[in-house]
Design an enzyme around this catalytic site. Structure first.
Site, short mmCIF file in Angstrom:
data_model
loop_
_atom_site.label_atom_id
_atom_site.label_comp_id
_atom_site.label_asym_id
_atom_site.label_seq_id
_atom_site.Cartn_x
_atom_site.Cartn_y
_atom_site.Cartn_z
N THR A 143 -3.77 0.31 -53.87
CA THR A 143 -2.96 -0.82 -54.35
C THR A 143 -1.84 -1.05 -53.35
O THR A 143 -2.00 -1.77 -52.38
CB THR A 143 -2.43 -0.57 -55.78
OG1 THR A 143 -1.77 0.71 -55.82
CG2 THR A 143 -3.57 -0.58 -56.78
N THR A 176 0.83 5.51 -60.48
CA THR A 176 -0.59 5.19 -60.52
C THR A 176 -1.24 5.92 -59.35
O THR A 176 -1.26 5.42 -58.27
CB THR A 176 -0.74 3.68 -60.36
OG1 THR A 176 -0.07 3.10 -61.41
CG2 THR A 176 -2.13 3.18 -60.25
N ASN A 380 8.60 -3.34 -55.68
CA ASN A 380 8.51 -3.30 -57.13
C ASN A 380 9.27 -4.42 -57.84
O ASN A 380 9.03 -4.70 -59.01
CB ASN A 380 8.98 -1.94 -57.64
CG ASN A 380 7.96 -0.86 -57.32
OD1 ASN A 380 6.93 -0.77 -57.98
ND2 ASN A 380 8.22 -0.08 -56.29
#
Length: 385
Positions: A143, A176, A380
């Site tokens: 990601t 994650t 983020n």
């Protein structure tokens, strides 16, 4: 250069497809299996499914998608995770209940099943045991990662290979980040699970990028058994070494990171106590920002250690700083002896190491993390938009 790891394990083939943010990896291998999973109360649908399916102690394949975490998606999300295993089972001609499943990406979004079905069919047609195929699988699950993670441990008589992804929302509390580990060792499900749990405890659970435990953390290990029986102790040590390599790669690739941060705590009453102190120091925003600024504010390290809940005498503590090659003392048995010029020089590279001796026992542990930079906020602050 691509490191051949899982595809160096007998009985493993892989492939991956990536389209923009959305990827899918398919790995084919049959054998005994074990898994460790996130302890976040909010568990993604594939985690809920795998906690049930792994009880059989055997897997035939793994399907993993990126771009959508399939987390906080209710009953529909669970059914979609089941559907993913059915797509893989149908494409490979195996029972879907023996297919491992994992997802990573944005929380609170539903899967695009039509895309996943098409990507799964594509990957199934191209499964092969080559470095390129493995690299495609490793890239497919990325990601915000800047680079894929591979690890390979070769012991006499068996091999362990693995791929992983992880860059942000990293403070695994597993059991994650996604990790898929393969070995050609012959080992039963119970000892395999015990070895994986211990390896995760000493490696993945000691990595902190930002202190957030993901809804999707999972590590699966499949043993094809094609190289025969192994010594349980040797296997456990090799598995820990494999997971340690992945843990260090994840820490070094933390979102926005410019430096790998490593903290070793010695002289603790118990290993768990040493690990607790090391993790608290690693996750301290004050320590992480000081490392980014190459500011030898080592007082932050001692202060963080003091709030870990482990008893020790502050006046007996010793502390060193290193760049991985040259080590300099900062405190010796509570006495400040720091040479700040040398300490600052030790922070100029891409690796900063602190060694703390609590003088309260004989146990030790190491944790890994990274510095905290403006780039982390940029990544983020606009993650879903």
């Amino acid at each position: 250069m691509v490191i051949k790891s899982i595809c160096a394990v007998k009985g493993v083939t892989a492939y991956g497809v990536k389209e923009g943010k959305f990827g899918l990896a398919l790995i084919r291998a049959s054998g005994t299996a074990a898994g460790v999973f996130t302890e976040n109360l909010v568990k993604a649908a594939p985690i809920e499914l795998m906690r049930k399916q792994i009880k059989a102690g055997k897997l035939e394949a793994v399907i993993a998608n990126s771009g959508c975490a399939n987390a906080y998606t209710g009953r529909r999300g669970y059914e979609d995770a089941v559907t993913m295993t059915e797509y893989a089972g149908s494409a490979l001609g195996v029972d879907s209940v023996a297919v491992g499943v994992a997802s990573t990406g944005v929380i609170g979004r539903y899967l695009d099943l039509s895309l996943i079905r098409r990507q799964c069919a594509d990957a199934a047609l191209n499964l092969i045991s080559t470095p390129d195929a493995e690299d495609r699988a490793a890239h497919a699950i990325m990601t915000t990662d800047k680079r894929p993670k591979h690890a390979l441990i070769k012991n006499e008589g068996f091999t362990i290979g693995a791929i992983a992804k992880g860059s942000g929302m990293i403070a695994p509390n597993m059991g994650t980040m996604l990790s898929f580990i393969y070995t050609d060792a012959q080992i039963e499900a119970k000892p395999l699970k015990e070895a994986l749990k211990m390896a995760a405890k000493r490696t993945f659970n000691r990595v902190v990028v930002d202190g957030d435990t993901s809804t999707n953390d999972i590590a699966l290990c499949i043993a094809t058994g094609e190289s025969g029986k192994v010594n349980a102790g040797e296997f456990s040590s090799a598995l820990e070494a494999c997971c340690r390599s992945l843990a260090q790669q994840i820490a070094a690739d933390g979102e926005g990171a410019s430096k790998l941060l490593e903290v070793t705590v010695r002289g603790a009453p118990k290993e768990a106590a040493a690990a607790k102190v090391a993790r608290v120091v690693i996750e301290s925003p004050l320590v992480k920002t000081a490392v980014y600024g190459e500011d030898p504010n080592w007082g932050r390290v001692v202060a963080a250690a003091g709030r870990a809940g482990v008893k020790f005498d502050p006046n007996a503590v010793s502390l060193w700083i290193s760049d991985g090659n040259n080590q300099y003392p900062l405190v010796k048995s509570g006495e400040i002896i720091a040479d700040l010029t040398k300490a600052k020089a030790a922070m100029h590279g891409n690796r900063v190491v602190f060694v703390i001796d609590l003088a309260a026992g004989k146990e030790e542990a190491t944790a890994w993390g990274c510095d905290l930079t403006e780039k982390y906020v940029e990544i983020n602050g606009r993650y879903t938009t």
